[in-house]
Structures are given as structure tokens and as C-alpha cells.
Design a protein around this motif. Structure first.
Motif, mmCIF file in Angstrom:
data_model
loop_
_atom_site.group_PDB
_atom_site.id
_atom_site.type_symbol
_atom_site.label_atom_id
_atom_site.label_comp_id
_atom_site.label_asym_id
_atom_site.label_seq_id
_atom_site.Cartn_x
_atom_site.Cartn_y
_atom_site.Cartn_z
ATOM 1 N N HIS A 6 0.831 -1.206 0.000
ATOM 2 C CA HIS A 6 0.000 0.000 0.000
ATOM 3 C C HIS A 6 0.870 1.263 0.000
ATOM 4 N N PHE A 7 2.002 1.211 0.679
ATOM 5 C CA PHE A 7 2.900 2.368 0.743
ATOM 6 C C PHE A 7 3.462 2.697 -0.642
ATOM 7 N N VAL A 8 3.999 1.681 -1.337
ATOM 8 C CA VAL A 8 4.573 1.951 -2.662
ATOM 9 C C VAL A 8 3.475 2.322 -3.664
ATOM 10 N N MET A 9 2.266 1.811 -3.448
ATOM 11 C CA MET A 9 1.148 2.208 -4.301
ATOM 12 C C MET A 9 0.835 3.695 -4.116
ATOM 13 N N GLY A 10 0.933 4.175 -2.878
ATOM 14 C CA GLY A 10 0.696 5.588 -2.610
ATOM 15 C C GLY A 10 1.720 6.479 -3.300
ATOM 16 N N ILE A 11 2.982 6.059 -3.271
ATOM 17 C CA ILE A 11 4.034 6.831 -3.948
ATOM 18 C C ILE A 11 3.797 6.843 -5.465
ATOM 19 N N ALA A 12 3.482 5.670 -6.010
ATOM 20 C CA ALA A 12 3.254 5.576 -7.457
ATOM 21 C C ALA A 12 2.068 6.442 -7.885
ATOM 22 N N THR A 29 1.131 22.093 -4.203
ATOM 23 C CA THR A 29 0.030 21.145 -4.423
ATOM 24 C C THR A 29 0.570 19.741 -4.655
ATOM 25 N N PHE A 30 1.649 19.625 -5.434
ATOM 26 C CA PHE A 30 2.247 18.308 -5.670
ATOM 27 C C PHE A 30 2.720 17.683 -4.364
ATOM 28 N N THR A 31 3.376 18.478 -3.516
ATOM 29 C CA THR A 31 3.841 17.961 -2.224
ATOM 30 C C THR A 31 2.672 17.479 -1.381
ATOM 31 N N ALA A 32 1.614 18.283 -1.340
ATOM 32 C CA ALA A 32 0.426 17.901 -0.577
ATOM 33 C C ALA A 32 -0.214 16.646 -1.151
ATOM 34 N N VAL A 33 -0.252 16.552 -2.471
ATOM 35 C CA VAL A 33 -0.879 15.407 -3.120
ATOM 36 C C VAL A 33 -0.121 14.118 -2.828
ATOM 37 N N ILE A 34 1.202 14.146 -2.926
ATOM 38 C CA ILE A 34 1.945 12.897 -2.703
ATOM 39 C C ILE A 34 1.870 12.480 -1.240
ATOM 40 N N ILE A 35 1.824 13.465 -0.323
ATOM 41 C CA ILE A 35 1.597 13.123 1.078
ATOM 42 C C ILE A 35 0.192 12.537 1.249
ATOM 43 N N GLY A 36 -0.785 13.160 0.563
ATOM 44 C CA GLY A 36 -2.160 12.692 0.643
ATOM 45 C C GLY A 36 -2.342 11.289 0.089
ATOM 46 N N THR A 37 -1.667 10.972 -1.027
ATOM 47 C CA THR A 37 -1.813 9.633 -1.615
ATOM 48 C C THR A 37 -1.132 8.570 -0.750
ATOM 49 N N ILE A 38 -0.027 8.940 -0.120
ATOM 50 C CA ILE A 38 0.653 7.976 0.764
ATOM 51 C C ILE A 38 -0.190 7.715 2.015
ATOM 52 N N ILE A 39 -0.690 8.783 2.632
ATOM 53 C CA ILE A 39 -1.528 8.610 3.827
ATOM 54 C C ILE A 39 -2.844 7.930 3.453
ATOM 55 N N GLY A 40 -3.429 8.348 2.342
ATOM 56 C CA GLY A 40 -4.689 7.754 1.902
ATOM 57 C C GLY A 40 -4.564 6.281 1.590
ATOM 58 N N SER A 41 -3.396 5.870 1.110
ATOM 59 C CA SER A 41 -3.184 4.460 0.794
ATOM 60 C C SER A 41 -3.005 3.611 2.052
ATOM 61 N N GLN A 42 -2.806 4.259 3.209
ATOM 62 C CA GLN A 42 -2.635 3.538 4.471
ATOM 63 C C GLN A 42 -3.829 3.684 5.411
ATOM 64 N N ALA A 43 -4.577 4.780 5.280
ATOM 65 C CA ALA A 43 -5.603 5.147 6.254
ATOM 66 C C ALA A 43 -6.605 4.044 6.593
ATOM 67 N N PRO A 44 -7.164 3.320 5.615
ATOM 68 C CA PRO A 44 -8.170 2.308 5.974
ATOM 69 C C PRO A 44 -7.651 1.216 6.902
ATOM 70 N N ASP A 45 -6.334 1.008 6.926
ATOM 71 C CA ASP A 45 -5.773 -0.041 7.782
ATOM 72 C C ASP A 45 -5.448 0.452 9.187
ATOM 73 N N ILE A 46 -5.959 1.624 9.551
ATOM 74 C CA ILE A 46 -5.734 2.121 10.911
ATOM 75 C C ILE A 46 -6.344 1.175 11.935
ATOM 76 N N ASP A 47 -7.309 0.366 11.502
ATOM 77 C CA ASP A 47 -7.932 -0.575 12.434
ATOM 78 C C ASP A 47 -6.984 -1.692 12.866
ATOM 79 N N THR A 48 -5.767 -1.723 12.336
ATOM 80 C CA THR A 48 -4.767 -2.686 12.779
ATOM 81 C C THR A 48 -4.448 -2.499 14.260
ATOM 82 N N VAL A 49 -4.676 -1.277 14.779
ATOM 83 C CA VAL A 49 -4.414 -1.016 16.202
ATOM 84 C C VAL A 49 -5.308 -1.868 17.095
#
Length: 329
Positions: A6-12, A29-49
């Protein structure tokens, strides 16, 4: 998929966002977007906690509400709002669009695993699992890493990642074709099967098989079109006794039943006077063992003394887990 993929998918996806003229022409905007895609690609798995609480809670809720339809839309709004506060010069609309795509892609690709997701919530709690891609797929992870490396070395990220995604789509289609061929091979090998689970492994042509007929459970492996059945268990309905009914109400046992569509049971009397009910998931045979289980021990008064559900690869570790569970009650 696993967190690394999911992490490498966010970068791609962040690199692919450079196809958007607004993102490509505005560094903030590009910086915000790449941060957003990386976090967004991980966010649903927050339930791992939820693992920190206990296995039963994790099993019942992982890939549940955090992967639901409302969550797919709420995660991008939350991530975009936070990033917009930190980087107010970023274009909020385009930040949201690419973050939304990252979250959607996370949930979408998880559907293709054998584990699956409850992606149809709140309309249905059914687990959607197409079972064609392993939770960690070496090919998908590697091709993302290659694409990212080429980008670092100066390749055009838009062209690079478009080619990469075309290859991955072809790979998925091929996986479906292989799965279909194996299903046909299983049908020829068993013939009277009512229910079949064919799950991928990290090896392209190696698949796990668990099947049920009217009279037996079958567990095996497939290589290409060759099916090998390792275990065959006669089906016996679980007794409808007070002991069993009490045990199945235990949170660990209930969590197991909510997750496992194909399992067998064992009841045994222990030397210490306790009775053990064990549920055994048949999908995960490994080294002649079935490591995913749920166990409950009951005393003569039918009180649950201890219980556990999860992955156990040795009997000694299971007994230690049960002792820890009893000590926490």
C-alpha cells in the motif's frame, strides 16, 4: 494487501498525479498530493491497532467499517482538511481528488485478496473476497519498486506508472484465468464439491484448496492444473449441547465463526477436568498443521475458564496463550 505494498502504491499514485496539470504546475500542491496519496493508501488499515486490544476484536473488525462505503469518502475529506491546514497554498480540490483515488484504490485492491473486506457496508456485512491475489504479492510489490526507482533515476513518472498499471491489470486478468483453471481441476478431482475456496500463495502457480462436499471436507494444494488432496475429514454436525452453546457465545469463538467459512471441530476431555472445544480453520494448512484456531476450556459447571483465537504454530504456544488469557480474567 500488506502495508508495504500500500505504501509503494501511494508513492506511485503520487507520481501519476503529475498527469494533472494543476498538480504538475504547482509544487506545493504536488507535495500535498503525494503526502495525501501515501496517507490515503494507508488510512483504511488504521484498524490494525485493534490488535493491541485482543485478537477477537481485531478479527471481527479488521477491514470492516474502515473499509466501508462511508469510510471511503470520509477518509479523503479528513486527510485533505488536515493537509489544507498545514499547506494552505495547495489546491484543495485536486488534493482531495488524488487522495480520494488513493483511498478507493486501497479498498479496491483488498477485495482481490482471500481475506477480503466488508466493502459493501452499511448495505451488507458480507466479506467480499475474490481470492486471486495473495496479501503480499511479490510481483506487484516489485514492479512498483521498479517504477519508483525509474522515477528517481529521471524517467517520466506519468509514462512509467501508466505502463506499470497496464502490466498489473494484465497480471490480474492472468490470475483470474489461472484461478478458473484450478477451479475446474478441483471439480474433476472431487466432483461432488458443494463449496470450494481457492486461495493464492506468493508463488504464481501454487494455490491453497479447501473444499466441502455433502459428506467430507477436503484440504490440499494445486500446482498449475494438478490438484493434491492432503487431508479428508468426514463431516459431523457440531453437537447442540449446553456446553457447546455456552462455548460458542465466547467472544473468541464468536469472532472465529464470523471469519471462518470452512472449519471443523474437536471436543476433548483434559486431564485437569476441563473440557476443550476447538474450532479449526481448514483454509490455512501449513507444515501438516492448521494454525488458525479458536479454543475454549470449560469447567464442570460449564463456565469458560479461558479461551483464545488466532494463529498458533505449536501446541506449547497455544497453552501459554490460554494461560495468559485465564490470568487476565
Amino acid at each position: 494487501m500488506d502495508s508495504g505494498t500500500h505504501f509503494v502504491m501511494g508513492i506511485a499514485l503520487g507520481g501519476l498525479a503529475l498527469a494533472d496539470p494543476v498538480v504538475a504546475s504547482h509544487p506545493v500542491t504536488f507535495t500535498a498530493v503525494i503526502i495525501g496519496t501515501i496517507i490515503g493508501s494507508q488510512a483504511p488499515d488504521i484498524d490494525t491497532v485493534l490488535k493491541l486490544r485482543n485478537n477477537a476484536t481485531y478479527i471481527r473488525h479488521h477491514r470492516g467499517i474502515t473499509h466501508s462505503i462511508p469510510a471511503v469518502f470520509l477518509w479523503p475529506i479528513l486527510i485533505t482538511a488536515i493537509l489544507a491546514l498545514i499547506m494552505p497554498e495547495a489546491n484543495v480540490l485536486h488534493l482531495w481528488i488524488w487522495t480520494q483515488l488513493a483511498v478507493f484504490l486501497h479498498v479496491f485492491v483488498d477485495i482481490f485478496n482471500a481475506y477480503g473486506t466488508q466493502a459493501l457496508r452499511p448495505f451488507s456485512r458480507k466479506w467480499v473476497a475474490l481470492g486471486v491475489i495473495n496479501t503480499f504479492d511479490p510481483f506487484i510489490f516489485t514492479i512498483h519498486c521498479i517504477g519508483i526507482l525509474l522515477w528517481v533515476l529521471g524517467a517520466n513518472p506519468v509514462i512509467t506508472f501508466i505502463i506499470m498499471y497496464v502490466i498489473i491489470i494484465g497480471y490480474y486478468i492472468l490470475r483470474f484465468a489461472v484461478q478458473k483453471a484450478i477451479k475446474q481441476a478441483v471439480h474433476h478431482a472431487i466432483q461432488d464439491e458443494d463449496f470450494v475456496i481457492i486461495a493464492p500463495t506468493m508463488r504464481f502457480f501454487h494455490w491453497r484448496i479447501a473444499a466441502k462436499s455433502k459428506t467430507h471436507y477436503y484440504v490440499g494444494r494445486a500446482y498449475r492444473r494438478t490438484v493434491n488432496i492432503y487431508d479428508k475429514f468426514e463431516i459431523h454436525p457440531i453437537p447442540k449441547t449446553e456446553l457447546v452453546e455456552t462455548a460458542l457465545k465466547d467472544p473468541n469463538m464468536a469472532a472465529f465463526l464470523s471469519f471462518s467459512p470452512l472449519h471443523r471441530w474437536e471436543i476433548s476431555e483434559l486431564e485437569n477436568g476441563l473440557t476443550e472445544l476447538r474450532l479449526i480453520d481448514l483454509r490455512y494448512r501449513s507444515n501438516d498443521r492448521y494454525p488458525f484456531v479458536a479454543v475454549a476450556h470449560l469447567d464442570e459447571q460449564l463456565a469458560i475458564v479461558n479461551s483464545y483465537t488466532g494463529w498458533i504454530f505449536t501446541e506449547d504456544k497455544l497453552q501459554k496463550k490460554l494461560q495468559i488469557g485465564a490470568g487476565n480474567e
